[in-house]
Motif scaffolding. Structure first.
Motif, PDB file in Angstrom:
ATOM      1  N   ARG A 153       0.830  -1.202   0.000  1.00  0.00           N
ATOM      2  CA  ARG A 153       0.000   0.000   0.000  1.00  0.00           C
ATOM      3  C   ARG A 153       0.865   1.252   0.000  1.00  0.00           C
ATOM      4  O   ARG A 153       0.603   2.210  -0.729  1.00  0.00           O
ATOM      5  CB  ARG A 153      -0.938   0.002   1.208  1.00  0.00           C
ATOM      6  CG  ARG A 153      -1.884   1.216   1.246  1.00  0.00           C
ATOM      7  CD  ARG A 153      -2.802   1.132   2.448  1.00  0.00           C
ATOM      8  NE  ARG A 153      -2.024   1.091   3.687  1.00  0.00           N
ATOM      9  CZ  ARG A 153      -2.538   0.741   4.867  1.00  0.00           C
ATOM     10  NH1 ARG A 153      -3.795   0.342   4.956  1.00  0.00           N
ATOM     11  NH2 ARG A 153      -1.788   0.752   5.950  1.00  0.00           N
ATOM     12  N   ALA A 154       1.909   1.249   0.825  1.00  0.00           N
ATOM     13  CA  ALA A 154       2.804   2.402   0.893  1.00  0.00           C
ATOM     14  C   ALA A 154       3.504   2.613  -0.451  1.00  0.00           C
ATOM     15  O   ALA A 154       3.654   3.750  -0.919  1.00  0.00           O
ATOM     16  CB  ALA A 154       3.824   2.209   2.015  1.00  0.00           C
ATOM     17  N   ALA A 155       3.926   1.526  -1.095  1.00  0.00           N
ATOM     18  CA  ALA A 155       4.596   1.637  -2.393  1.00  0.00           C
ATOM     19  C   ALA A 155       3.633   2.157  -3.456  1.00  0.00           C
ATOM     20  O   ALA A 155       4.001   2.980  -4.302  1.00  0.00           O
ATOM     21  CB  ALA A 155       5.155   0.270  -2.810  1.00  0.00           C
ATOM     22  N   PHE A 156       2.380   1.672  -3.402  1.00  0.00           N
ATOM     23  CA  PHE A 156       1.367   2.141  -4.347  1.00  0.00           C
ATOM     24  C   PHE A 156       1.159   3.643  -4.223  1.00  0.00           C
ATOM     25  O   PHE A 156       1.132   4.373  -5.216  1.00  0.00           O
ATOM     26  CB  PHE A 156       0.052   1.394  -4.083  1.00  0.00           C
ATOM     27  CG  PHE A 156      -1.112   1.884  -4.896  1.00  0.00           C
ATOM     28  CD1 PHE A 156      -1.358   1.388  -6.166  1.00  0.00           C
ATOM     29  CD2 PHE A 156      -1.986   2.845  -4.386  1.00  0.00           C
ATOM     30  CE1 PHE A 156      -2.436   1.827  -6.918  1.00  0.00           C
ATOM     31  CE2 PHE A 156      -3.057   3.294  -5.122  1.00  0.00           C
ATOM     32  CZ  PHE A 156      -3.292   2.785  -6.392  1.00  0.00           C
ATOM     33  N   ILE A 157       1.016   4.101  -2.987  1.00  0.00           N
ATOM     34  CA  ILE A 157       0.785   5.528  -2.768  1.00  0.00           C
ATOM     35  C   ILE A 157       1.982   6.352  -3.222  1.00  0.00           C
ATOM     36  O   ILE A 157       1.840   7.439  -3.785  1.00  0.00           O
ATOM     37  CB  ILE A 157       0.451   5.790  -1.283  1.00  0.00           C
ATOM     38  CG1 ILE A 157      -0.930   5.188  -0.961  1.00  0.00           C
ATOM     39  CG2 ILE A 157       0.466   7.282  -0.960  1.00  0.00           C
ATOM     40  CD1 ILE A 157      -1.313   5.274   0.497  1.00  0.00           C
ATOM     41  N   GLN A 158       3.182   5.831  -3.003  1.00  0.00           N
ATOM     42  CA  GLN A 158       4.383   6.541  -3.436  1.00  0.00           C
ATOM     43  C   GLN A 158       4.409   6.663  -4.964  1.00  0.00           C
ATOM     44  O   GLN A 158       4.685   7.728  -5.513  1.00  0.00           O
ATOM     45  CB  GLN A 158       5.627   5.816  -2.930  1.00  0.00           C
ATOM     46  CG  GLN A 158       6.927   6.564  -3.227  1.00  0.00           C
ATOM     47  CD  GLN A 158       8.130   5.876  -2.605  1.00  0.00           C
ATOM     48  OE1 GLN A 158       8.059   4.719  -2.201  1.00  0.00           O
ATOM     49  NE2 GLN A 158       9.236   6.594  -2.526  1.00  0.00           N
ATOM     50  N   GLU A 159       4.095   5.566  -5.665  1.00  0.00           N
ATOM     51  CA  GLU A 159       4.080   5.602  -7.126  1.00  0.00           C
ATOM     52  C   GLU A 159       2.945   6.489  -7.642  1.00  0.00           C
ATOM     53  O   GLU A 159       3.108   7.213  -8.628  1.00  0.00           O
ATOM     54  CB  GLU A 159       3.931   4.178  -7.680  1.00  0.00           C
ATOM     55  CG  GLU A 159       5.162   3.311  -7.499  1.00  0.00           C
ATOM     56  CD  GLU A 159       4.997   1.949  -8.155  1.00  0.00           C
ATOM     57  OE1 GLU A 159       4.437   1.902  -9.280  1.00  0.00           O
ATOM     58  OE2 GLU A 159       5.405   0.936  -7.555  1.00  0.00           O
TER      59      GLU A 159
END
Length: 243
Positions: A153-159
């Protein structure tokens, strides 16, 4: 009858939230009815129902659908002006949420403030477009994603942040002579497994107490233009909406 409309007038909001009147609105959203017909459905005397109907009519929440003779009496058949409604933060203008007061991308309350502003702005745009008799070009992307982990989820939001930020920087042209400002809101939140219990739908129509210039600006922004579809999961809407 409109599918949904926005209440901006505080008095209309108060009328729509009265439990008895909300019940009458729900009944009239299903089809036209007279005070006598509604009295049997809601368990109130016809005179009491008439009193509430007049209050709803004064605020544009119901309207005359027709008349019919019943013996020596002419009955007025009323109908709701919409199937459902949204109360704009403009109805509580002095205490409406202001997302510019603080900015925290990880705050659920800031997300709520953004949602309230979306309701306010789109409601005013719909009102302005209707007054100008123009279409309103809108687009909505709705989808769901199941994250395998908090890290995903954190990686998705970063991208997502990097991707949308790059598009904004690429297309932002604040000095363009014929340009028009657009607001972009992207929200990510957990999907509710059990939606809250549905409330009785209460349509509403009157829209009056907006700040000066709001509806005039919304009318100027209303235009019939296309928005390209994008191939992605979820619900895509691309239409000129004439209210």
């Amino acid at each position: 009858m409109l599918d949904v409309t926005v209440i901006e007038d505080p008095e209309a909001a108060a009328v729509s939230l009265d439990p008895i009147r909300a019940r009458l609105l729900a009944e009239l959203a299903a089809g036209p009815a007279s005070a006598a017909m509604l009295a049997g459905q809601v368990g109130l005397p016809r005179q009491k129902v008439n009193y509430h109907l007049k209050a709803l009519e004064r605020h544009g929440l119901v309207e005359l659908a027709g008349e019919r003779r019943k013996g020596n009496v002419t009955e007025r058949l009323m109908r709701a002006t919409a199937a459902s409604y949204v109360i704009s933060p403009l109805a509580l203008a002095v205490v409406q949420p202001d997302p510019d007061r603080f900015r925290d991308q990880l705050s659920a309350r800031w997300l709520l403030a953004l949602g309230a502003r979306l309701v306010r702005d789109v409601g005013s745009l719909i009102t302005g477009a209707a007054k100008a008799r123009k279409g309103l070009a809108t687009y909505a992307l709705d989808g769901e994603v199941c994250f395998a982990s908090a890290a995903d989820r954190a990686a998705f939001i970063q991208e997502l942040t990097a991707g949308v930020g790059g598009l904004i920087r690429k297309y932002d042209a604040p000095d363009a002579g014929g340009g028009r400002d657009h607001r972009i809101v992207v929200a990510v939140h957990p999907t509710l497994k059990s939606p809250p219990p549905a409330q009785a739908p209460a349509p509403a129509q009157r829209q009056a107490q907006a700040p000066a210039g709001t509806h005039a600006e919304a009318a100027a922004a209303a235009e019939d233009q296309g928005v390209p579809r994008v191939p992605a999961g979820g619900d895509h809407r691309n239409h000129g909406e004439s209210q």
